[in-house]
Every structure is written in C-alpha cells, then in structure tokens.
Design a protein around this motif. Structure first.
Motif, PDB file in Angstrom:
ATOM      1  N   ARG A 129       2.375   2.468   2.518  1.00 51.63           N
ATOM      2  CA  ARG A 129       1.990   3.204   3.709  1.00 51.63           C
ATOM      3  C   ARG A 129       2.833   2.787   4.903  1.00 51.63           C
ATOM      4  O   ARG A 129       3.344   1.683   4.966  1.00 51.63           O
ATOM      5  CB  ARG A 129       0.506   2.971   4.020  1.00 51.63           C
ATOM      6  N   HIS A 182       0.756   7.834   3.960  1.00 57.74           N
ATOM      7  CA  HIS A 182       1.342   7.472   2.675  1.00 57.74           C
ATOM      8  C   HIS A 182       2.826   7.820   2.673  1.00 57.74           C
ATOM      9  O   HIS A 182       3.240   8.813   3.260  1.00 57.74           O
ATOM     10  CB  HIS A 182       0.624   8.188   1.529  1.00 57.74           C
ATOM     11  N   GLU A 228       0.825  -1.217   0.000  1.00 57.75           N
ATOM     12  CA  GLU A 228       0.000   0.000   0.000  1.00 57.75           C
ATOM     13  C   GLU A 228       0.849   1.252   0.000  1.00 57.75           C
ATOM     14  O   GLU A 228       0.321   2.354  -0.048  1.00 57.75           O
ATOM     15  CB  GLU A 228      -0.907   0.024   1.236  1.00 57.75           C
TER      16      GLU A 228
END
Ligand SMILES: [Zn+2]
Length: 102
Positions: free
Chosen positions: A32, A64, A30
């Motif tokens: 992240r 992020h 992701e």
C-alpha cells in the motif's frame, strides 16, 4: 515493490481515478501507498490538548499498489516498470521509453 517513496504516480481506479500525486509513504508489506491528495478520508476528532483542532480533519488513506501506476520521470507517461541489472544493482526501467528510472 516497483513503486517507492517520492515517486509520482497516477491513480487508475477508485474515486480519485486520474489524479496524480507524489508517494508520501510506502508500505511494502501491505503493498500500500499513501499518495498526496488521493483517497482522502474524513476523520472526526474531538478537541484535545494535543491537537487543539476539533471537527473534521481530512487525510490521505493508503491505496493498494494495484490502483496506481508509476509516472516515468523521463518521459512523463504512466509506465509499466521492468527491472534490469545495472552494475549489480537492480534498477527500474520504464517500459515505454526504456530509460532507467532510478
Ligand atoms: Zn519513460
């Protein structure tokens, strides 16, 4: 991903801009990261046998990767990372002091 678990990062955008913290978790898929003390969200919870604690719990939400910058552990400055091959291993290099980060 150029940032990993246990790195120290600087938050460069959002409400926690300027905050420094350690990366607790990284989610490469992701892109992240969960950074200690950054991007806190409040969760309202009900008392359960498991948790016992009722009310509002604060915890970190993932950020992020574009919102943080790695802080070099050699020169202590926010650094851009480049990669170099060292003994057939891909290592991270700080763009500011040119030291190998890991
Ligand atoms: Zn450096």
């Amino acid at each position: 991903m150029n940032i990993r678990k246990n790195d120290t990062v600087l938050v460069i955008s959002g409400k926690d801009k300027g905050k420094k913290g350690k990366v607790r978790y990284a989610f490469p898929k992701e892109k992240r990261l969960v950074v200690e003390g950054a991007n806190m969200i409040k969760r309202h919870t009900r008392a359960r046998a498991m948790t016992r604690q009722a009310g509002i719990i604060e915890r970190e939400a993932p950020l992020h990767i574009s919102k943080v910058m790695l802080i070099c552990n050699k020169c202590n400055r926010p650094a851009r990372v480049s990669f170099r091959l060292l003994e057939e291993k891909r290592v991270r290099v700080c763009s500011s002091c040119h030291e190998v980060i890991d």
